[in-house]
Design an enzyme around this catalytic site. Sequence first.
Site, PDB file in Angstrom:
ATOM      1  N   ARG A  52       0.834  -1.214   0.000  1.00 35.15           N
ATOM      2  CA  ARG A  52       0.000   0.000   0.000  1.00 35.15           C
ATOM      3  C   ARG A  52       0.868   1.262   0.000  1.00 35.15           C
ATOM      4  O   ARG A  52       0.555   2.251  -0.666  1.00 35.15           O
ATOM      5  CB  ARG A  52      -0.942  -0.013   1.203  1.00 35.15           C
ATOM      6  CG  ARG A  52      -1.934   1.141   1.173  1.00 35.15           C
ATOM      7  CD  ARG A  52      -2.996   1.022   2.255  1.00 35.15           C
ATOM      8  NE  ARG A  52      -2.451   1.182   3.584  1.00 35.15           N
ATOM      9  CZ  ARG A  52      -3.156   1.070   4.714  1.00 35.15           C
ATOM     10  NH1 ARG A  52      -4.438   0.762   4.651  1.00 35.15           N
ATOM     11  NH2 ARG A  52      -2.594   1.233   5.886  1.00 35.15           N
ATOM     12  N   LYS A 151      -2.452   7.140   1.090  1.00 33.23           N
ATOM     13  CA  LYS A 151      -2.356   7.414   2.532  1.00 33.23           C
ATOM     14  C   LYS A 151      -1.330   8.530   2.674  1.00 33.23           C
ATOM     15  O   LYS A 151      -0.145   8.294   2.920  1.00 33.23           O
ATOM     16  CB  LYS A 151      -1.953   6.127   3.270  1.00 33.23           C
ATOM     17  CG  LYS A 151      -2.253   6.172   4.760  1.00 33.23           C
ATOM     18  CD  LYS A 151      -2.255   4.778   5.358  1.00 33.23           C
ATOM     19  CE  LYS A 151      -2.140   4.786   6.851  1.00 33.23           C
ATOM     20  NZ  LYS A 151      -3.159   5.548   7.575  1.00 33.23           N
ATOM     21  N   GLU A 184     -16.014   6.473   6.131  1.00 34.79           N
ATOM     22  CA  GLU A 184     -15.177   5.818   7.139  1.00 34.79           C
ATOM     23  C   GLU A 184     -15.009   6.777   8.302  1.00 34.79           C
ATOM     24  O   GLU A 184     -15.521   7.897   8.269  1.00 34.79           O
ATOM     25  CB  GLU A 184     -13.812   5.457   6.544  1.00 34.79           C
ATOM     26  CG  GLU A 184     -13.046   6.683   6.054  1.00 34.79           C
ATOM     27  CD  GLU A 184     -11.705   6.364   5.419  1.00 34.79           C
ATOM     28  OE1 GLU A 184     -11.123   5.321   5.700  1.00 34.79           O
ATOM     29  OE2 GLU A 184     -11.243   7.205   4.628  1.00 34.79           O
TER      30      GLU A 184
HETATM   31  N1  PMP Z   1      -9.097   4.939   7.337  1.00 35.05           N
HETATM   32  C1  PMP Z   1      -8.204   5.923   7.576  1.00 35.05           C
HETATM   33  C2  PMP Z   1      -8.528   7.298   7.140  1.00 35.05           C
HETATM   34  C3  PMP Z   1      -7.000   5.622   8.226  1.00 35.05           C
HETATM   35  O1  PMP Z   1      -6.108   6.585   8.462  1.00 35.05           O
HETATM   36  C4  PMP Z   1      -6.736   4.293   8.634  1.00 35.05           C
HETATM   37  C5  PMP Z   1      -5.440   3.938   9.302  1.00 35.05           C
HETATM   38  N2  PMP Z   1      -5.200   4.630  10.486  1.00 35.05           N
HETATM   39  C6  PMP Z   1      -7.711   3.312   8.403  1.00 35.05           C
HETATM   40  C7  PMP Z   1      -8.871   3.670   7.719  1.00 35.05           C
HETATM   41  C8  PMP Z   1      -7.493   1.889   8.818  1.00 35.05           C
HETATM   42  O2  PMP Z   1      -6.520   1.299   8.002  1.00 35.05           O
HETATM   43  P1  PMP Z   1      -5.582   0.114   8.503  1.00 35.05           P
HETATM   44  O3  PMP Z   1      -6.500  -1.013   8.881  1.00 35.05           O
HETATM   45  O4  PMP Z   1      -4.751  -0.213   7.317  1.00 35.05           O
HETATM   46  O5  PMP Z   1      -4.812   0.620   9.655  1.00 35.05           O
END
Ligand code: PMP
Length: 285
Positions: A52, A151, A184
């Site tokens: 990622r 990200k 989210e």
């Molecule tokens: N959404 C956002 C905006 C995030 O920053 C994150 C990670 N902190 C997640 C979802 C969750 O992703 P992951 O399971 O890969 O940590």
Amino acid sequence: MTLKVYINGTLYNKEDAKVSVYDHGFLYGDGVFEGMRSYAGSVFRMKEHLDRLWDSAERIQLEIPMTKEEMSDAVNATLAANEIEDGYIRLVISRGEGTLGLDPNKCPTPNIVIITDFITLYPEEFYQNGLEIVTAKTIRNHPGALDPRIKSLNYLNNILAKIEGLAAVCVETLMLNHQGEVAECTGDNIFIVRDGKLLTPPVEAGVLEGITRGAVMELAAGDGIQVMESRMTLDDVYSAAEVFLTGSAAEIVPVIKVDGNQIGDGIPGLITRRIADLYTQLRVS
Ligand code: PMP
């Protein structure tokens, strides 16, 4: 022992771990990052996180000057130097030092930073009794403005929503997309349970493709729980039997109230508990 931070191949004491104020990560939020967990000395789903990270970097035309294998070795070496078994890893690639203008071409060398630290968890009470969240007025970035799959170091969109949530004394805040659909939370993905099935918004709804989200989808499918990506409204969330959040740091957190509406019986549901148990088994397997 002072924590050591990796910067471009060298370990520095935490207080000496510094990058230039001319770094475009600092000036413009120009860069990408990952947040990962280690359990019993091994990084959970490192390959997925690095994939990622590389994908995020590619989408902003940032070339990471090392291989994924070298990065993986650097992460493990930093954890080992700090003697951290169960911890949190923050991997940051910024555009690097440049001039006082946006042009990324003026930044010849990205800065690579690996911070390994002890994790500050949500209080145990949230996992046992569930969390109360509210929906922010601030909507998630339009996917056409900033692809949610990136990200990026620019988290202002999420921070503005977080500030709204904190004003309502909530540690997490739900965000809608530009179409008014559920996207989210500020740092976690969302799942709901309806008719015994798990539903989570698709990436096209403007969400980060969470690694924990992916793991939960696999765990559910492997356990005979039907799981689907589906666009959803706030009413779908309010009327869900169960709601939970997923993230590398938070893991699986039950939600029992959204905007003052009680979810299900107001206690963490059976499917949420099952997924949390499976996740606990998976992370150390
Ligand atoms: N959404 C956002 C905006 C995030 O920053 C994150 C990670 N902190 C997640 C979802 C969750 O992703 P992951 O399971 O890969 O940590």
